[in-house]
Design a protein around this motif. Structure first.
Motif, PDB file in Angstrom:
ATOM      1  N   ILE A  81       0.976  -1.127  -0.556  1.00 25.89           N
ATOM      2  CA  ILE A  81      -0.067   0.342  -0.359  1.00 25.89           C
ATOM      3  C   ILE A  81       0.728   1.407   0.131  1.00 25.89           C
ATOM      4  O   ILE A  81       0.282   2.337  -0.610  1.00 25.89           O
ATOM      5  CB  ILE A  81      -1.409  -0.096   0.902  1.00 25.89           C
ATOM      6  CG1 ILE A  81      -2.108  -1.126   0.954  1.00 25.89           C
ATOM      7  CG2 ILE A  81      -1.351   1.572   1.559  1.00 25.89           C
ATOM      8  CD1 ILE A  81      -2.832  -1.259   2.042  1.00 25.89           C
ATOM      9  N   ILE A  82       1.638   1.391   1.137  1.00 24.84           N
ATOM     10  CA  ILE A  82       2.782   2.693   1.177  1.00 24.84           C
ATOM     11  C   ILE A  82       3.313   2.823   0.012  1.00 24.84           C
ATOM     12  O   ILE A  82       3.924   3.786  -0.699  1.00 24.84           O
ATOM     13  CB  ILE A  82       3.404   2.167   2.194  1.00 24.84           C
ATOM     14  CG1 ILE A  82       2.764   2.610   3.161  1.00 24.84           C
ATOM     15  CG2 ILE A  82       4.692   3.537   1.889  1.00 24.84           C
ATOM     16  CD1 ILE A  82       3.213   2.502   4.789  1.00 24.84           C
ATOM     17  N   GLN A  83       3.511   1.663  -0.601  1.00 24.89           N
ATOM     18  CA  GLN A  83       5.174   1.945  -1.808  1.00 24.89           C
ATOM     19  C   GLN A  83       4.534   2.521  -2.948  1.00 24.89           C
ATOM     20  O   GLN A  83       4.426   3.019  -4.006  1.00 24.89           O
ATOM     21  CB  GLN A  83       5.405   0.339  -1.888  1.00 24.89           C
ATOM     22  CG  GLN A  83       6.456   0.001  -1.112  1.00 24.89           C
ATOM     23  CD  GLN A  83       7.516   0.151  -0.891  1.00 24.89           C
ATOM     24  OE1 GLN A  83       8.340   1.488  -1.387  1.00 24.89           O
ATOM     25  NE2 GLN A  83       8.640   0.644   0.743  1.00 24.89           N
ATOM     26  N   VAL A  84       3.075   1.081  -3.405  1.00 23.58           N
ATOM     27  CA  VAL A  84       2.678   2.201  -4.183  1.00 23.58           C
ATOM     28  C   VAL A  84       2.026   2.957  -4.745  1.00 23.58           C
ATOM     29  O   VAL A  84       1.951   3.948  -5.584  1.00 23.58           O
ATOM     30  CB  VAL A  84       1.185   0.480  -4.910  1.00 23.58           C
ATOM     31  CG1 VAL A  84       0.342   1.086  -5.286  1.00 23.58           C
ATOM     32  CG2 VAL A  84       1.765  -0.571  -5.397  1.00 23.58           C
ATOM     33  N   ALA A  85       1.844   3.644  -3.256  1.00 20.85           N
ATOM     34  CA  ALA A  85       1.049   5.229  -3.527  1.00 20.85           C
ATOM     35  C   ALA A  85       2.286   6.063  -3.528  1.00 20.85           C
ATOM     36  O   ALA A  85       2.131   7.028  -4.603  1.00 20.85           O
ATOM     37  CB  ALA A  85       0.185   5.502  -1.928  1.00 20.85           C
ATOM     38  N   GLY A  86       3.280   5.925  -3.436  1.00 18.89           N
ATOM     39  CA  GLY A  86       4.402   6.615  -3.675  1.00 18.89           C
ATOM     40  C   GLY A  86       4.889   6.210  -4.714  1.00 18.89           C
ATOM     41  O   GLY A  86       4.998   7.067  -5.684  1.00 18.89           O
ATOM     42  N   TYR A  87       5.292   5.436  -5.102  1.00 23.17           N
ATOM     43  CA  TYR A  87       5.896   4.614  -6.923  1.00 23.17           C
ATOM     44  C   TYR A  87       4.287   5.722  -8.013  1.00 23.17           C
ATOM     45  O   TYR A  87       5.076   5.526  -9.189  1.00 23.17           O
ATOM     46  CB  TYR A  87       5.590   3.485  -6.764  1.00 23.17           C
ATOM     47  CG  TYR A  87       6.443   3.219  -6.681  1.00 23.17           C
ATOM     48  CD1 TYR A  87       8.143   3.460  -5.626  1.00 23.17           C
ATOM     49  CD2 TYR A  87       6.627   1.110  -6.705  1.00 23.17           C
ATOM     50  CE1 TYR A  87       8.955   3.229  -4.999  1.00 23.17           C
ATOM     51  CE2 TYR A  87       7.820   1.071  -5.962  1.00 23.17           C
ATOM     52  CZ  TYR A  87       8.896   2.211  -4.843  1.00 23.17           C
ATOM     53  OH  TYR A  87       9.920   0.985  -4.151  1.00 23.17           O
ATOM     54  N   THR A  88       2.779   5.376  -7.933  1.00 19.93           N
ATOM     55  CA  THR A  88       2.351   5.644  -8.379  1.00 19.93           C
ATOM     56  C   THR A  88       2.138   7.015  -8.822  1.00 19.93           C
ATOM     57  O   THR A  88       2.001   7.904  -9.707  1.00 19.93           O
ATOM     58  CB  THR A  88       0.948   5.707  -7.996  1.00 19.93           C
ATOM     59  OG1 THR A  88       1.101   4.161  -7.721  1.00 19.93           O
ATOM     60  CG2 THR A  88      -0.170   6.022  -8.936  1.00 19.93           C
ATOM     61  N   ARG A  89       2.562   8.265  -7.987  1.00 23.57           N
ATOM     62  CA  ARG A  89       2.995   9.280  -7.550  1.00 23.57           C
ATOM     63  C   ARG A  89       4.349  10.034  -8.856  1.00 23.57           C
ATOM     64  O   ARG A  89       3.944  10.648  -9.454  1.00 23.57           O
ATOM     65  CB  ARG A  89       2.279  10.304  -6.535  1.00 23.57           C
ATOM     66  CG  ARG A  89       2.226   9.906  -5.837  1.00 23.57           C
ATOM     67  CD  ARG A  89       0.386  10.949  -5.948  1.00 23.57           C
ATOM     68  NE  ARG A  89       0.208  11.776  -6.648  1.00 23.57           N
ATOM     69  CZ  ARG A  89      -0.521  12.667  -7.593  1.00 23.57           C
ATOM     70  NH1 ARG A  89      -1.677  11.467  -8.308  1.00 23.57           N
ATOM     71  NH2 ARG A  89      -0.455  13.939  -7.552  1.00 23.57           N
ATOM     72  N   TYR A  90       4.891   9.906  -8.474  1.00 23.60           N
ATOM     73  CA  TYR A  90       6.170   9.414  -9.356  1.00 23.60           C
ATOM     74  C   TYR A  90       6.640   9.230 -10.364  1.00 23.60           C
ATOM     75  O   TYR A  90       6.326   9.963 -11.232  1.00 23.60           O
ATOM     76  CB  TYR A  90       7.354   8.429  -8.092  1.00 23.60           C
ATOM     77  CG  TYR A  90       7.977   9.191  -7.026  1.00 23.60           C
ATOM     78  CD1 TYR A  90       8.602  10.400  -7.557  1.00 23.60           C
ATOM     79  CD2 TYR A  90       8.137   8.858  -6.283  1.00 23.60           C
ATOM     80  CE1 TYR A  90       9.586  10.437  -6.433  1.00 23.60           C
ATOM     81  CE2 TYR A  90       8.329   9.044  -4.938  1.00 23.60           C
ATOM     82  CZ  TYR A  90       9.203  10.657  -4.995  1.00 23.60           C
ATOM     83  OH  TYR A  90       9.724  11.111  -3.570  1.00 23.60           O
ATOM     84  N   LEU A  91       5.418   8.455 -11.191  1.00 22.45           N
ATOM     85  CA  LEU A  91       5.410   7.490 -12.334  1.00 22.45           C
ATOM     86  C   LEU A  91       4.306   8.631 -12.780  1.00 22.45           C
ATOM     87  O   LEU A  91       4.682   9.190 -14.342  1.00 22.45           O
ATOM     88  CB  LEU A  91       4.442   6.501 -12.515  1.00 22.45           C
ATOM     89  CG  LEU A  91       5.057   5.340 -13.684  1.00 22.45           C
ATOM     90  CD1 LEU A  91       6.132   5.661 -14.346  1.00 22.45           C
ATOM     91  CD2 LEU A  91       4.579   4.110 -13.794  1.00 22.45           C
TER      92      LEU A  91
END
Length: 318
Positions: free
Chosen positions: A194-204
């Motif tokens: 959950i935390i990683q997907v939230a961050g990676y999605t914003r960066y991508l």
């Protein structure tokens, strides 16, 4: 390329020396391994003899270099609490941690790429706005809160309500088929993802929006390429560079997140072993796990730099 990798490996050795020196000092200052031996159970003479046998009566620098000399050869010594080789303890737990980490990383990459691309292509749509809000919420929550919340809802409340619930805590070698393993992985993987997907999605999403506004993207569209080909073949490859950096640096960090996740869900992996032995003052086991995580960080940093050249041939390492 070869010269660069060799230079980075040498730098990595010095970094590991600094990390292990600081970690060794902190673990020894944080707790006394002899605390479990109370004077009510053994005599002072036996206590002194045990301390001498463990090498705890020697100066701290001498203890460190003795440990380092053995660790370089793959000998992490014996666990003070379990009375067995540390390498055996870790090898019993490492496969289960790797199953959890690899599964979580695969889910994180797949979901982040899918959501990040769709959010960028549908900028300012309802989906994009909702995903943005959920990303900020997911990124701001601590992992222990996410893990406990998911367990309370899907493992505890669902069972109380008579609904199909998700199990927690198991040994992967007890499973008879992949379906049973997958069911036990749902909650731990979701907590890590959950935390990683939230961050990676914003960066991508941010990177994709920047790339989609470039001239060569407009040229590709002007040539008549379908939008799917423009996004997948031209935009994603360049927009993925920041994501590659994050994945390469965060992959070993998942081991740190596994300490909380494995403890909450009673997943018998290396993270839970670290938590248990740290509380008992078992510094040989704690140091071995810290060395493994630190080495993984250094190695993944080098792999990330090399992956740059494969994604973008314009980048050359020297």
């Amino acid at each position: 390329m070869t010269t660069y990798i060799i230079r980075r490996l040498i730098q990595g050795v010095f970094i590991l020396m600094i990390i292990t020196t600081v970690s060794f000092g902190l673990t020894r200052l944080a707790s006394d391994p002899m605390a479990q031996y109370t004077l009510g159970r053994i005599s002072a003479e036996d206590r002194a003899r045990i301390r001498a046998n463990l090498g705890l009566d020697q100066p701290l620098p001498v203890q460190y270099f003795k440990w380092l000399n053995l660790a370089i050869r793959g000998d992490f010594g014996y666990s003070i609490t379990n009375r067995q080789p540390v390498s055996e303890l870790i090898m019993q737990r490492l496969p289960q941690t790797l199953v959890l980490m690899v599964t979580a990383e695969a889910v994180i990459i797949a979901l982040s790429a899918l959501l990040g691309i769709f959010s960028a292509v549908r900028q300012y749509s309802l989906f994009d706005n909702v995903l943005t809000g959920l990303s900020f919420i997911g990124f701001s929550l601590p992992i222990f809160f996410i893990a406990l919340t998911l367990m309370f809802i899907f493992a505890v409340q669902f069972k109380v309500w008579g609904l199909p619930y998700l199990p927690t805590g198991a040994d992967i070698w007890e499973f008879t088929d992949l379906r049973e393993l997958a069911i036990h992985l749902v909650l731990p993987v979701a907590s890590l993802a959950i935390i990683q997907v939230a961050g990676y999605t914003r960066y991508l999403r941010s990177s994709m929006l920047e790339v989609l506004s470039q001239d060569y993207i407009r040229t590709a569209r002007a040539k008549g390429l379908v939008e799917r080909a423009v996004v997948a073949r031209h935009a994603l490859r360049n927009a993925a560079l920041p994501l590659v950096t994050l994945i390469g640096l965060d992959a070993p960090v998942l081991l740190a997140g596994a300490i909380v996740t494995e403890t909450v869900y009673s997943w018998p992996g290396m993270g839970r072993l670290f938590w248990q032995q740290a509380g008992r003052g078992d510094y040989p086991t704690v140091m071995a796990i810290l060395l493994i995580v630190a080495t993984a960080v250094v190695v993944f940093q080098i792999i990330t730099d090399v992956a740059y050249t494969l994604i973008d041939p314009r980048i050359r390492l020297s």
